[in-house]
Design an enzyme around this catalytic site. Structure first.
Site, PDB file in Angstrom:
ATOM      1  N   LYS A   1       0.853  -1.195   0.000  1.00 15.39           N
ATOM      2  CA  LYS A   1       0.000   0.000   0.000  1.00 15.39           C
ATOM      3  C   LYS A   1       0.882   1.236   0.000  1.00 15.39           C
ATOM      4  CE  LYS A   1      -1.537   2.647   3.097  1.00 15.39           C
ATOM      5  NZ  LYS A   1      -1.382   3.933   2.386  1.00 15.39           N
TER       6      LYS A   1
ATOM      7  N   CYS B   1      14.067  11.231   5.798  1.00 13.72           N
ATOM      8  CA  CYS B   1      14.158  10.777   7.197  1.00 13.72           C
ATOM      9  C   CYS B   1      15.557  10.961   7.777  1.00 13.72           C
ATOM     10  CB  CYS B   1      13.733   9.324   7.290  1.00 13.72           C
ATOM     11  SG  CYS B   1      14.670   8.286   6.177  1.00 13.72           S
TER      12      CYS B   1
ATOM     13  N   GLU C   1      11.035   1.233   9.619  1.00  9.42           N
ATOM     14  CA  GLU C   1      11.968   2.326   9.278  1.00  9.42           C
ATOM     15  C   GLU C   1      11.222   3.618   9.590  1.00  9.42           C
ATOM     16  OE1 GLU C   1      15.015   1.936   7.976  1.00  9.42           O
ATOM     17  OE2 GLU C   1      14.985  -0.187   7.453  1.00  9.42           O
TER      18      GLU C   1
ATOM     19  N   GLU D   1      10.942  16.356  14.090  1.00 10.89           N
ATOM     20  CA  GLU D   1      11.433  16.392  12.708  1.00 10.89           C
ATOM     21  C   GLU D   1      10.735  17.530  11.966  1.00 10.89           C
ATOM     22  OE1 GLU D   1      10.227  12.584  11.192  1.00 10.89           O
ATOM     23  OE2 GLU D   1      12.002  12.425   9.953  1.00 10.89           O
TER      24      GLU D   1
HETATM   25  P1  NAP Z   1       3.139   8.194   7.773  1.00  9.29           P
HETATM   26  O1  NAP Z   1       2.064   9.175   7.960  1.00  9.29           O
HETATM   27  O2  NAP Z   1       3.500   7.314   8.911  1.00  9.29           O
HETATM   28  O3  NAP Z   1       2.705   7.312   6.500  1.00  9.29           O
HETATM   29  C1  NAP Z   1       3.475   6.236   6.022  1.00  9.29           C
HETATM   30  C2  NAP Z   1       2.535   5.202   5.424  1.00  9.29           C
HETATM   31  O4  NAP Z   1       1.674   4.696   6.439  1.00  9.29           O
HETATM   32  C3  NAP Z   1       1.636   5.760   4.334  1.00  9.29           C
HETATM   33  O5  NAP Z   1       1.390   4.761   3.376  1.00  9.29           O
HETATM   34  C4  NAP Z   1       0.376   6.080   5.116  1.00  9.29           C
HETATM   35  O6  NAP Z   1      -0.778   6.174   4.325  1.00  9.29           O
HETATM   36  C5  NAP Z   1       0.323   4.891   6.052  1.00  9.29           C
HETATM   37  N1  NAP Z   1      -0.509   5.128   7.229  1.00  9.29           N
HETATM   38  C6  NAP Z   1      -0.841   6.323   7.802  1.00  9.29           C
HETATM   39  N2  NAP Z   1      -1.617   6.110   8.882  1.00  9.29           N
HETATM   40  C7  NAP Z   1      -1.776   4.768   8.987  1.00  9.29           C
HETATM   41  C8  NAP Z   1      -2.469   3.932   9.907  1.00  9.29           C
HETATM   42  N3  NAP Z   1      -3.139   4.419  10.951  1.00  9.29           N
HETATM   43  N4  NAP Z   1      -2.415   2.600   9.716  1.00  9.29           N
HETATM   44  C9  NAP Z   1      -1.725   2.086   8.696  1.00  9.29           C
HETATM   45  N5  NAP Z   1      -1.051   2.811   7.784  1.00  9.29           N
HETATM   46  C10 NAP Z   1      -1.061   4.140   7.940  1.00  9.29           C
HETATM   47  O7  NAP Z   1       4.500   8.867   7.324  1.00  9.29           O
HETATM   48  P2  NAP Z   1       4.712   9.914   6.145  1.00  9.29           P
HETATM   49  O8  NAP Z   1       4.280  11.239   6.634  1.00  9.29           O
HETATM   50  O9  NAP Z   1       4.140   9.405   4.874  1.00  9.29           O
HETATM   51  O10 NAP Z   1       6.300   9.860   5.986  1.00  9.29           O
HETATM   52  C11 NAP Z   1       7.139  10.671   6.713  1.00  9.29           C
HETATM   53  C12 NAP Z   1       7.761   9.900   7.854  1.00  9.29           C
HETATM   54  O11 NAP Z   1       8.431   8.753   7.357  1.00  9.29           O
HETATM   55  C13 NAP Z   1       8.817  10.718   8.553  1.00  9.29           C
HETATM   56  O12 NAP Z   1       8.717  10.567   9.931  1.00  9.29           O
HETATM   57  C14 NAP Z   1      10.119  10.122   8.046  1.00  9.29           C
HETATM   58  O13 NAP Z   1      11.205  10.297   8.906  1.00  9.29           O
HETATM   59  C15 NAP Z   1       9.734   8.695   7.887  1.00  9.29           C
HETATM   60  N6  NAP Z   1      10.641   8.024   6.949  1.00  9.29           N
HETATM   61  C16 NAP Z   1      11.499   7.117   7.459  1.00  9.29           C
HETATM   62  C17 NAP Z   1      12.398   6.483   6.611  1.00  9.29           C
HETATM   63  C18 NAP Z   1      13.363   5.478   7.151  1.00  9.29           C
HETATM   64  O14 NAP Z   1      13.946   4.742   6.372  1.00  9.29           O
HETATM   65  N7  NAP Z   1      13.544   5.384   8.452  1.00  9.29           N
HETATM   66  C19 NAP Z   1      12.402   6.773   5.245  1.00  9.29           C
HETATM   67  C20 NAP Z   1      11.494   7.713   4.753  1.00  9.29           C
HETATM   68  C21 NAP Z   1      10.606   8.328   5.640  1.00  9.29           C
HETATM   69  P3  NAP Z   1      -1.351   7.653   3.945  1.00  9.29           P
HETATM   70  O15 NAP Z   1      -0.319   8.310   3.144  1.00  9.29           O
HETATM   71  O16 NAP Z   1      -2.563   7.372   3.174  1.00  9.29           O
HETATM   72  O17 NAP Z   1      -1.598   8.357   5.230  1.00  9.29           O
END
Ligand code: NAP
Length: 494
Positions: free
Chosen positions: A183, A295, A261, A396
């Site tokens: 997804k 990230c 991650e 962040e």
């Molecule tokens: P996010 O809100 O956690 O979303 C990530 C994924 O999870 C998306 O597909 C999102 O779908 C889904 N999601 C959201 N709420 C959910 C729930 N309650 N249950 C299941 N899935 C859910 O993160 P983001 O804002 O897209 O990404 C930014 C974050 O990712 C930052 O904190 C960044 O540091 C982190 N990141 C970490 C890495 C690493 O390798 N450590 C790499 C890149 C990014 P929707 O988009 O539809 O909400």
């Protein structure tokens, strides 16, 4: 879809990919995909629900027995074909990434190459999933270890690297003999769908890789169905720490294996013995890739008092010269932020820092009127004299904002760098060899960049500790995440 007219039409999909079939969601609900540069609608995809999620699990479960029975060599060949198609479609993939995510085209091309490198790497690793023969602990026995695929893997990816994050999960899973349900993020489903089209074209058997799209509102519904389903054996997730913790809780009942991650809050330290020009260069590369929406972006930049003035002067000049604009313009170096919520968070951090005593060395404002094409731009910003009371010290920022903190001693800066629940990446610049080994040993992160601002590579393990999660992507460690270790003990041997 004017900007998309030059893209190979069959890569622009508007259906889920389940069991090798392109299908609409069962509830016939749709999600609009928006260009973050303009706010214009550029496509629509299914807003899937629990029934679609369940169909994906069914398809992946049915495909599993024959896929896991294939030879590693065969899986490697198919992955290499997928890799080749990614490279031959690189321009189209990059245009799709830029269109829905906003990063400049040159960066999007870099993401395609980076993502493809994981597919190639894991094609090559597939044939090296060796087991062990253990010297027998008792007479008349043989003791062996074999590596087996875990089963059906659910991959949930964020919007900031819509191609690379998917590739570095799907490729090792397929290489290991697992099947995949995925997804993508609400903001960036088109890139993921294009990747499915190329997987189909490469000849990956129906059901080995499946993808459902969903809105933010339905993410918990689709993924929730996977968490509760015992047929799903592993969740691999990249995204925020809050959502990652929810996935860990939600999968506890079925005790799935997890790779998480999660978010970071990377320190970047410039010691008094650093090469200041090299440190500025390194920070520019580490911080401004993807407009700071990474990230591993440095979030807290600690500069020794003795080099603070020189470093901040050089940095502010470089940052002020960055060109902000839409991905469609060749000169753009910083694109729009992903959406209005992201811009509001960045601006909130900057306002809060100013109120608490930060000085604005450059930027520090939204670019609402300057950039005619849309509302999601933020000026590349350098803030001086930051302190730990500011929100940006603990959260962040995820945008093009550098905050400079002054420090006086190694002891103090290492303590401050580690004073966070996160532990993904850290960077430091120094020319003192003893200090290099001492500090790299004391930093509490999964990755340390030493005199280097860009460390990501398919050949290296990427991942964090503490609340930045667990599990590694890339390298030989990345394949292990999708393998179960089985011990075979044969007795009664003469
Ligand atoms: P996010 O809100 O956690 O979303 C990530 C994924 O999870 C998306 O597909 C999102 O779908 C889904 N999601 C959201 N709420 C959910 C729930 N309650 N249950 C299941 N899935 C859910 O993160 P983001 O804002 O897209 O990404 C930014 C974050 O990712 C930052 O904190 C960044 O540091 C982190 N990141 C970490 C890495 C690493 O390798 N450590 C790499 C890149 C990014 P929707 O988009 O539809 O909400």
């Amino acid at each position: 879809m004017s900007a998309s007219t030059s893209i190979r039409p069959d890569l622009l999909r508007d259906r889920n990919f389940i069991g090798g079939i392109w299908c609409a969601g069962r509830e016939d609900a749709w999600l609009e995909v928006v260009d973050p540069a303009t706010g214009a609608v550029i496509g629509r995809v299914p807003d899937s629900g629990a029934v679609d999620a369940d169909e994906a699990v069914k398809a992946a479960s049915e495909a599993l027995p024959s896929w896991r029975a294939t030879t590693a060599r065969h899986r490697a060949q198919l992955l290499k074909r997928w890799h080749a198609r990614m490279l031959s479609s690189a321009e189209d993939l990059a245009k799709i990434i830029s269109l829905e995510q906003g990063k400049p085209l040159a960066e999007a091309l870099g993401e395609v190459a980076y993502g493809a490198s994981y597919v190639e790497w894991f094609a090559e690793e597939a044939v090296r999933a060796y087991g062990d023969i253990i010297p027998a602990a008792a007479e008349g026995r043989r003791m062996m270890v074999v590596k087996e695929p875990l089963g059906v893997v659910a991959a949930i990816t964020p919007w900031n690297f819509p191609l690379a994050m998917l590739a570095r999960k799907v490729a090792p899973a397929l290489a290991a003999g697992c099947t995949v349900i995925a997804k993508p993020a609400e903001d960036t489903p088109l890139t993921a769908l294009a990747m499915m089209r190329l997987a189909e074209e490469a000849g990956l058997p129906a059901g080995t890789v499946n993808l459902v799209t969903a809105s933010r509102g339905n993410a918990a519904v689709t993924v929730g169905a996977w968490l509760a389903d015992p047929r799903v054996r592993k969740i691999t997730f990249t995204g925020s720490t809050a959502v990652g913790k929810g996935l860990a809780r939600g999968s506890a009942e079925t005790l799935k294996k997890l790779s998480l991650e999660l978010g970071g809050n990377a320190p970047f330290i410039v010691f008094d013995d650093a090469d200041v020009c090299a440190a500025v260069d390194g920070l520019m590369r580490a911080k401004f890739r993807n407009g700071g929406q990474t990230c591993v972006s440095p979030n807290r930049v600690y500069v020794h008092d003795a080099v603070y003035d020189e470093f901040s002067r050089q940095l502010a000049a470089r940052v002020a010269a960055l060109h902000v604009g839409p991905a469609s313009l060749a000169e753009s170096e910083i694109g729009p932020m992903i959406n209005s919520r992201a811009v509001e968070k960045i601006d909130r951090h900057v306002r809060d820092a100013i109120v608490r005593g930060a000085t604005v060395l450059t930027g520090g404002l939204r670019l609402r009127d300057q950039i005619a094409s849309g509302p999601n731009y933020y000026a590349p910003t350098v803030l001086g004299e930051a302190n730990e009371q500011m929100t940006l010290a603990s959260e962040e920022t995820f945008g093009p904002v550098v905050a400079l903190f002054r420090f006086h001693s190694e002891e103090d800066v290492v303590r401050r760098a580690n004073d966070t629940p996160f532990g993904l990446a850290a960077y430091f610049y120094s020319r003192d060899v003893s200090r290099i080994w001492r500090v790299s040993g004391r930093l509490e992160t999964g990755i340390v960049g030493i005199n280097e601002g860009a460390f990501a590579s398919e050949a290296a393990p990427f991942g964090g500790i503490k609340e930045s999660g667990y599990g590694r992507e890339g390298s030989r460690y990345g394949l292990e995440e999708y393998l179960a270790t089985k011990y075979l003990c044969q007795g009664s041997l003469a």
